[in-house]
Design a protein around this motif. Structure first.
Motif, PDB file in Angstrom:
ATOM      1  N   ARG A 137       0.886  -1.106   0.057  1.00 47.72           N
ATOM      2  CA  ARG A 137      -0.150   0.103  -0.018  1.00 47.72           C
ATOM      3  C   ARG A 137       0.845   1.127   0.014  1.00 47.72           C
ATOM      4  O   ARG A 137       0.425   2.343  -0.726  1.00 47.72           O
ATOM      5  N   ILE A 138       1.932   1.212   0.638  1.00 45.45           N
ATOM      6  CA  ILE A 138       2.952   2.374   0.671  1.00 45.45           C
ATOM      7  C   ILE A 138       3.480   2.740  -0.485  1.00 45.45           C
ATOM      8  O   ILE A 138       3.623   3.565  -0.879  1.00 45.45           O
ATOM      9  N   GLN A 139       3.845   1.509  -1.242  1.00 45.49           N
ATOM     10  CA  GLN A 139       4.408   1.642  -2.488  1.00 45.49           C
ATOM     11  C   GLN A 139       3.611   2.091  -3.437  1.00 45.49           C
ATOM     12  O   GLN A 139       3.820   2.887  -4.489  1.00 45.49           O
ATOM     13  N   PHE A 140       2.343   1.657  -3.295  1.00 47.69           N
ATOM     14  CA  PHE A 140       1.384   2.333  -4.470  1.00 47.69           C
ATOM     15  C   PHE A 140       1.270   3.740  -4.118  1.00 47.69           C
ATOM     16  O   PHE A 140       1.152   4.334  -5.368  1.00 47.69           O
ATOM     17  N   TYR A 141       1.336   4.329  -2.987  1.00 49.99           N
ATOM     18  CA  TYR A 141       1.076   5.860  -2.774  1.00 49.99           C
ATOM     19  C   TYR A 141       2.584   6.328  -3.439  1.00 49.99           C
ATOM     20  O   TYR A 141       2.405   7.623  -4.011  1.00 49.99           O
ATOM     21  N   GLN A 142       3.685   5.836  -3.024  1.00 49.00           N
ATOM     22  CA  GLN A 142       4.838   6.222  -3.501  1.00 49.00           C
ATOM     23  C   GLN A 142       4.757   6.368  -5.053  1.00 49.00           C
ATOM     24  O   GLN A 142       5.404   7.286  -5.735  1.00 49.00           O
ATOM     25  N   GLN A 143       4.369   5.525  -5.803  1.00 52.58           N
ATOM     26  CA  GLN A 143       4.375   5.535  -7.252  1.00 52.58           C
ATOM     27  C   GLN A 143       3.575   6.766  -7.851  1.00 52.58           C
ATOM     28  O   GLN A 143       3.842   6.972  -9.121  1.00 52.58           O
ATOM     29  N   VAL A 144       2.698   7.368  -7.071  1.00 44.95           N
ATOM     30  CA  VAL A 144       1.900   8.528  -7.643  1.00 44.95           C
ATOM     31  C   VAL A 144       2.685   9.693  -7.189  1.00 44.95           C
ATOM     32  O   VAL A 144       2.195  10.796  -7.478  1.00 44.95           O
ATOM     33  N   GLY A 145       3.855   9.546  -6.713  1.00 46.38           N
ATOM     34  CA  GLY A 145       4.522  10.767  -6.061  1.00 46.38           C
ATOM     35  C   GLY A 145       4.535  11.220  -4.642  1.00 46.38           C
ATOM     36  O   GLY A 145       5.061  12.083  -4.260  1.00 46.38           O
ATOM     37  N   MET A 146       3.697  10.466  -3.861  1.00 47.79           N
ATOM     38  CA  MET A 146       3.548  10.642  -2.324  1.00 47.79           C
ATOM     39  C   MET A 146       5.097  10.451  -1.602  1.00 47.79           C
ATOM     40  O   MET A 146       5.508   9.246  -1.972  1.00 47.79           O
ATOM     41  N   LYS A 179       1.462   5.614   9.144  1.00 46.59           N
ATOM     42  CA  LYS A 179       2.440   6.491   8.413  1.00 46.59           C
ATOM     43  C   LYS A 179       1.859   7.622   7.556  1.00 46.59           C
ATOM     44  O   LYS A 179       0.809   7.204   7.193  1.00 46.59           O
ATOM     45  N   LEU A 180       2.379   8.853   7.727  1.00 45.18           N
ATOM     46  CA  LEU A 180       1.715   9.957   6.931  1.00 45.18           C
ATOM     47  C   LEU A 180       2.467  10.051   5.586  1.00 45.18           C
ATOM     48  O   LEU A 180       3.650  10.059   5.607  1.00 45.18           O
ATOM     49  N   LEU A 181       1.863  10.241   4.724  1.00 45.50           N
ATOM     50  CA  LEU A 181       2.486  10.739   3.305  1.00 45.50           C
ATOM     51  C   LEU A 181       2.085  11.861   2.875  1.00 45.50           C
ATOM     52  O   LEU A 181       0.790  12.138   2.957  1.00 45.50           O
ATOM     53  N   VAL A 182       2.834  12.367   2.225  1.00 49.89           N
ATOM     54  CA  VAL A 182       2.371  13.666   1.759  1.00 49.89           C
ATOM     55  C   VAL A 182       2.995  13.949   0.261  1.00 49.89           C
ATOM     56  O   VAL A 182       4.025  13.547  -0.154  1.00 49.89           O
ATOM     57  N   VAL A 183       2.316  14.790  -0.593  1.00 50.33           N
ATOM     58  CA  VAL A 183       2.887  15.467  -2.034  1.00 50.33           C
ATOM     59  C   VAL A 183       2.471  16.715  -1.957  1.00 50.33           C
ATOM     60  O   VAL A 183       1.462  17.092  -1.477  1.00 50.33           O
ATOM     61  N   SER A 184       3.467  17.445  -2.340  1.00 50.02           N
ATOM     62  CA  SER A 184       3.126  19.114  -2.144  1.00 50.02           C
ATOM     63  C   SER A 184       3.890  19.635  -3.749  1.00 50.02           C
ATOM     64  O   SER A 184       4.712  19.007  -4.218  1.00 50.02           O
ATOM     65  N   SER A 185       2.942  20.480  -4.212  1.00 50.93           N
ATOM     66  CA  SER A 185       3.468  21.167  -5.160  1.00 50.93           C
ATOM     67  C   SER A 185       4.584  22.307  -5.010  1.00 50.93           C
ATOM     68  O   SER A 185       5.639  22.821  -5.825  1.00 50.93           O
ATOM     69  N   LYS A 186       4.673  22.284  -3.563  1.00 48.53           N
ATOM     70  CA  LYS A 186       6.246  23.090  -3.051  1.00 48.53           C
ATOM     71  C   LYS A 186       7.222  22.098  -2.815  1.00 48.53           C
ATOM     72  O   LYS A 186       7.159  20.724  -2.581  1.00 48.53           O
ATOM     73  N   SER A 187       8.532  22.696  -2.615  1.00 47.32           N
ATOM     74  CA  SER A 187       9.561  21.932  -2.097  1.00 47.32           C
ATOM     75  C   SER A 187       9.080  21.239  -0.761  1.00 47.32           C
ATOM     76  O   SER A 187       8.880  22.087   0.108  1.00 47.32           O
TER      77      SER A 187
END
Length: 231
Positions: A137-146, A179-187
């Motif tokens: 599941r974590i790897q799934f979210y990482q695949q979309v950039g999280m 685990k918290l996962l994040v994706v941001s348009s900023k750095s």
């Protein structure tokens, strides 16, 4: 309306605009199928949040069949989105559809909000059973950039407890370690411990309405490190 094509056909992504949406019964069915009662709130509560503009509801369909849903909660001060629930119908899993759906949602959200901060919660593989499933599941979210917020300890009590009169003892048998996962348009360098603490407070007090866990919340906040590690 958005869409994408993969080796199983063409798919449409739509944002629910009213409760009269023709696919509402299919959305509810996927929601109820995908999550155990201990991890859900009544679907009517989600619709109430939708009415108050506190929740966005997206779905992916092939012709007239809804394949997947994404429920996104909206927060302010700090401004962020929470991927509240994401689910794919069982018979459509493993075909790349969920990945394509979520990747398009992230891209669309970035285009709509240049200051996007999208947060997700995923069970920590280090606790409990089904470690391989949790890691996938974590790897799934990482695949979309999280990105996984690796060194922040975060957990939740059971959400189906209606009348809690005491502080639970913190242990894996009672609490769900996440685990918290994040994706941001900023750095991600702009993603500070102060923001992390503010998000956790919002999740506990506004989103989950956990009024009996002030000591637990304080413990989590005190353990947020000054230097964050993302993977």
């Amino acid at each position: 309306m958005m869409g994408f094509e993969c080796n199983t056909g063409n798919y449409v992504i739509e944002k629910m605009l009213t409760e009269d949406d023709p696919y509402i019964s299919q959305l509810e069915a996927i929601y109820l199928e995908a999550f155990p009662p201990s991890e859900t709130i009544p679907f009517r509560t989600i619709l109430k949040k939708f009415e108050k503009l506190k929740e966005r509801i997206y779905y992916c369909r092939k012709e007239n069949e809804v394949i997947a849903i994404a429920l996104i909660a909206i927060f302010e001060d700090p401004s962020f989105l929470l991927l509240d629930y994401f689910a794919l119908k069982k018979e459509w899993r493993g075909k790349g559809i969920g990945t394509a759906f979520l990747r398009h949602l992230v891209q669309y959200s970035n285009e709509q909000d240049p200051n996007l901060l999208l947060v997700a919660e995923v069970e920590d593989p280090e606790y409990g059973e089904k470690k391989n499933l949790k890691m996938r599941r974590i790897q799934f979210y990482q695949q979309v950039g999280m990105n996984v917020l690796q060194n922040v300890v975060y957990f939740l009590p059971p959400l189906n407890e209606k009348e809690v009169k005491y502080e639970y003892e913190i242990n894996p048998e009672v609490f769900t370690h996440l685990k918290l996962l994040v994706v941001s348009s900023k750095s991600l360098e702009d993603f500070s411990p102060v923001i992390v603490k503010s998000i956790i407070v919002k999740l506990y007090t506004i989103h989950y309405k956990l009024k009996n866990y002030s000591a637990v919340l304080q413990m989590i906040l005190e353990n947020v490190p000054n230097s964050l590690i993302f993977i």
